[in-house]
Design a protein around this motif. Structure first.
Motif, PDB file in Angstrom:
ATOM      1  N   ILE A 299       0.891  -1.234   0.313  1.00  0.00           N
ATOM      2  CA  ILE A 299      -0.006   0.025  -0.118  1.00  0.00           C
ATOM      3  C   ILE A 299       0.833   0.996   0.095  1.00  0.00           C
ATOM      4  N   VAL A 300       1.927   1.189   0.962  1.00  0.00           N
ATOM      5  CA  VAL A 300       2.698   2.433   0.994  1.00  0.00           C
ATOM      6  C   VAL A 300       3.385   2.682  -0.347  1.00  0.00           C
ATOM      7  N   LYS A 301       3.761   1.557  -1.200  1.00  0.00           N
ATOM      8  CA  LYS A 301       4.351   1.653  -2.351  1.00  0.00           C
ATOM      9  C   LYS A 301       3.663   2.523  -3.622  1.00  0.00           C
ATOM     10  N   ALA A 302       2.311   1.771  -3.376  1.00  0.00           N
ATOM     11  CA  ALA A 302       1.223   2.350  -4.370  1.00  0.00           C
ATOM     12  C   ALA A 302       0.889   3.801  -4.009  1.00  0.00           C
ATOM     13  N   GLN A 303       1.193   4.234  -2.678  1.00  0.00           N
ATOM     14  CA  GLN A 303       0.532   5.539  -2.387  1.00  0.00           C
ATOM     15  C   GLN A 303       1.842   6.403  -2.963  1.00  0.00           C
ATOM     16  N   LEU A 304       2.819   6.106  -2.856  1.00  0.00           N
ATOM     17  CA  LEU A 304       3.971   6.950  -3.367  1.00  0.00           C
ATOM     18  C   LEU A 304       3.911   7.006  -4.805  1.00  0.00           C
ATOM     19  N   VAL A 305       3.464   6.120  -5.485  1.00  0.00           N
ATOM     20  CA  VAL A 305       3.565   6.045  -6.860  1.00  0.00           C
ATOM     21  C   VAL A 305       2.384   7.025  -7.326  1.00  0.00           C
ATOM     22  N   VAL A 306       1.290   6.958  -6.547  1.00  0.00           N
ATOM     23  CA  VAL A 306       0.128   8.005  -7.177  1.00  0.00           C
ATOM     24  C   VAL A 306       0.481   9.290  -6.919  1.00  0.00           C
ATOM     25  N   LEU A 307       1.100   9.294  -5.596  1.00  0.00           N
ATOM     26  CA  LEU A 307       1.187  10.994  -5.174  1.00  0.00           C
ATOM     27  C   LEU A 307       2.318  11.564  -6.240  1.00  0.00           C
ATOM     28  N   HIS A 308       3.262  10.576  -6.540  1.00  0.00           N
ATOM     29  CA  HIS A 308       4.270  11.272  -7.537  1.00  0.00           C
ATOM     30  C   HIS A 308       3.726  11.745  -8.970  1.00  0.00           C
ATOM     31  N   LEU A 309       2.937  10.641  -9.204  1.00  0.00           N
ATOM     32  CA  LEU A 309       2.288  10.903 -10.365  1.00  0.00           C
ATOM     33  C   LEU A 309       1.206  12.036 -10.446  1.00  0.00           C
ATOM     34  N   GLY A 310       0.658  12.075  -9.360  1.00  0.00           N
ATOM     35  CA  GLY A 310      -0.306  13.514  -9.343  1.00  0.00           C
ATOM     36  C   GLY A 310       0.455  14.539  -9.544  1.00  0.00           C
ATOM     37  N   ARG A 311       1.904  14.727  -8.877  1.00  0.00           N
ATOM     38  CA  ARG A 311       2.531  15.850  -8.947  1.00  0.00           C
ATOM     39  C   ARG A 311       2.954  16.195 -10.145  1.00  0.00           C
ATOM     40  N   LEU A 312       3.392  14.979 -10.992  1.00  0.00           N
ATOM     41  CA  LEU A 312       3.679  15.268 -12.385  1.00  0.00           C
ATOM     42  C   LEU A 312       2.571  15.724 -13.166  1.00  0.00           C
ATOM     43  N   LYS A 313       1.383  15.088 -13.025  1.00  0.00           N
ATOM     44  CA  LYS A 313       0.259  15.547 -13.753  1.00  0.00           C
ATOM     45  C   LYS A 313      -0.006  16.923 -13.600  1.00  0.00           C
ATOM     46  N   ASP A 314       0.188  17.455 -12.361  1.00  0.00           N
ATOM     47  CA  ASP A 314      -0.100  18.840 -12.025  1.00  0.00           C
ATOM     48  C   ASP A 314       0.988  20.067 -12.959  1.00  0.00           C
ATOM     49  N   ALA A 315       2.120  19.264 -12.854  1.00  0.00           N
ATOM     50  CA  ALA A 315       3.073  20.008 -13.883  1.00  0.00           C
ATOM     51  C   ALA A 315       2.952  19.941 -14.997  1.00  0.00           C
ATOM     52  N   GLY A 316       2.189  19.064 -15.545  1.00  0.00           N
ATOM     53  CA  GLY A 316       1.951  18.827 -16.859  1.00  0.00           C
ATOM     54  C   GLY A 316       3.124  17.988 -17.684  1.00  0.00           C
ATOM     55  N   THR A 317       3.599  17.325 -16.971  1.00  0.00           N
ATOM     56  CA  THR A 317       4.701  16.333 -17.437  1.00  0.00           C
ATOM     57  C   THR A 317       4.638  14.912 -17.358  1.00  0.00           C
TER      58      THR A 317
END
Ligand code: TGC
Ligand code: FAD
Length: 391
Positions: A299-317
């Motif tokens: 679960i922790v690994k999956a949380q980190l994946v989506v959180l970082h992905l979300g920040r990338l999505k917000d940055a448009g990258t």
């Protein structure tokens, strides 16, 4: 002791607004979803009475702009909404995903200003329900092969013929986003906003589902269905357009899976601490501790994946391939955790009173829809090797 899934203190890197959004949806799920969802699941009923409250919380198209009546949240807050909804049930998250990412997003991305103003505020307020018709009876993983046609007439209007299969919200929707070919190949695929009261439109519930039972799934049929030109999404063109919508929905699903897994894990921890066998709580046995340690780690690994992905999505990258990795990993992770939690609960684990088996059954659909696990494997394979396994 609470069975904290936030083992890495992810809270500390969320903004105040992100935490507030997450907490309000969590409250909604605790107070309105969890008390009824087991019954809804057994009855095979989507709890439509929850839609106004979900709209009130701004859950539909939450990452679309405020000028169209939406909440205008960033993508991490949007993901947290999906996480909390799926902590309740994948069917509830599906409803919000389809409404926002698959029905509102294409109107936002490919529609005229007039279409956006006509439809988006009503969809954000839950008065207009949407669905998304891409899959066909003979074209699931390969939507490029679709045989639904939209024939253009001399006056610029269109006539639709064909069928779509497995359509979430299909029989309750007021409008369907339908993908059809206007010519011979996939480059001619266009999107249409089809009001479901148009003559020639029919929807039939899919019966006999053993998964996602608290969600409506239907077959749509279009028979000489006439649409004025104003219902074409003019910015759509080619398979890329529906695939862009899928990227939005897959992103939310990757977050949602964390919610389903967390619900199962928390239930398993509570049960392990309270269920006494051989004179002590089963949580005191090393086998069950190993099971719980494995769940929490994943679960922790999956949380980190989506959180970082979300920040990338917000940055448009971010890229669609990164979304594939997240959907593939997180849904697989949640599917395994739900199964392990169900096993830990022993006989009680098969009851609707507990969540594990409901989540486990739901996640089989989530594993299959929005690109099966296999399809995301091949998307990653293509990204890694540069070689396309599809053609
Ligand atoms: P391919 O040649 O690879 O791509 C065609 C064009 O599209 C671009 N593209 C994407 N763009 C944005 N997002 C993506 N995810 C994209 N994937 C591809 C691509 O760059 C290309 O652009 P261009 O400019 O060169 O034209 O297309 P292909 O026919 O080889 O298909 C590839 C494949 C198999 C990966 C694709 O067809 C696929 O993803 N299949 C899975 C189908 C699927 O996921 N269906 C979901 C239906 S909706 C649903 O399940 C809702 S569930 C309810 C809920 O969400 O809760
Ligand atoms: P198939 O494509 O027939 O695949 C069957 C098996 O073959 C799978 O294991 C698959 O991984 C494998 N396979 C396929 N191609 C390959 C390959 N090239 N290499 C290796 N293995 C392969 N669709 C919509 O358009 N809108 C919706 O709202 C919607 N909601 C849904 C709700 C539910 C509950 C479900 C179950 C599905 C929904 N779908 C929806 C459809 C969903 O997207 C499709 O089921 C999915 O894309 C897979 O298509 P298929 O079922 O036809 O499987």
């Amino acid at each position: 002791m609470t069975p904290a899934t936030d083992f890495f203190n992810i809270d500390s890197v969320l903004s105040e607004e992100e935490r507030a959004v997450r907490d309000s949806v969590r409250r909604f799920v605790d107070e309105r979803v969890l008390p009824i969802i087991g019954r809804c699941y057994v009855d095979g009923r989507f709890p439509r009475e929850l839609v106004p409250a979900m709209a009130e919380l701004g859950l539909f198209g939450a990452n679309l702009p405020e000028q169209y009546g939406c909440a205008g949240l960033n993508n991490v807050a949007y993901g947290l909404i999906m996480q909390e909804l799926e902590r309740g049930d994948s069917g509830i998250r599906s409803f919000a995903s389809v409404q926002g990412a698959l029905a509102m997003y294409p109107i936002y991305a490919f529609g005229t200003e007039e279409q956006k103003r006509r439809y988006l505020p009503g969809m954000a307020s839950g008065e207009i329900i949407g669905c998304f018709g891409l899959t066909e009876p003979d074209f699931g993983s390969n939507p490029a092969g679709m045989i639904t046609t939209a024939r253009e007439r001399p006056d610029g209007s269109y006539v639709l013929n064909g069928a779509k299969m497995w359509i979430t919200n299909g029989s309750t929707a007021h409008l369907a986003i339908v993908w059809a070919k206007t010519g011979a190949d996939e480059r001619t695929i266009r999107g249409f906003i089809v009001p479901t009261d148009t003559p020639g439109f029919s929807a039939r519930d899919q019966k006999g589902k053993l998964s996602l039972r608290a969600s409506d799934t239907s077959e749509l049929v279009f028979q000489d269905l006439c649409l004025p030109k104003s219902q074409l999404l003019p910015g759509s063109g080619g398979l890329k357009s529906p695939l862009m919508c899928l990227t939005q929905a897959r992103y939310g699903i990757a977050w949602g899976a964390v919610g389903a897994a967390s619900a199962c894990y928390e239930e398993a921890v509570r049960y392990a601490r309270s269920r006494v066998m051989f004179g002590r709580p089963i949580g005191g046995f090393q086998l069950q501790q190993a099971r719980l340690a494995e769940m929490l780690t994943e679960i922790v690994k999956a949380q980190l994946v989506v959180l970082h992905l979300g920040r990338l999505k917000d940055a448009g990258t971010y890229t669609p391939q990164q979304v594939s990795l997240a959907k593939r990993n997180n849904v697989n992770m949640a599917t395994e955790i739900a199964r392990e939690a169900r096993r830990l609960l022993g006989a009680n684990g098969i009851l609707a009173e507990y969540g594990a088996m409901r989540h486990m059954e739901n996640l089989e659909s989530v594993y299959t829809y929005e690109g099966t696990h296999d399809i995301h494997t091949l998307i990653l394979g293509q990204a890694i090797t540069g070689l396309d396994a599809f053609t």
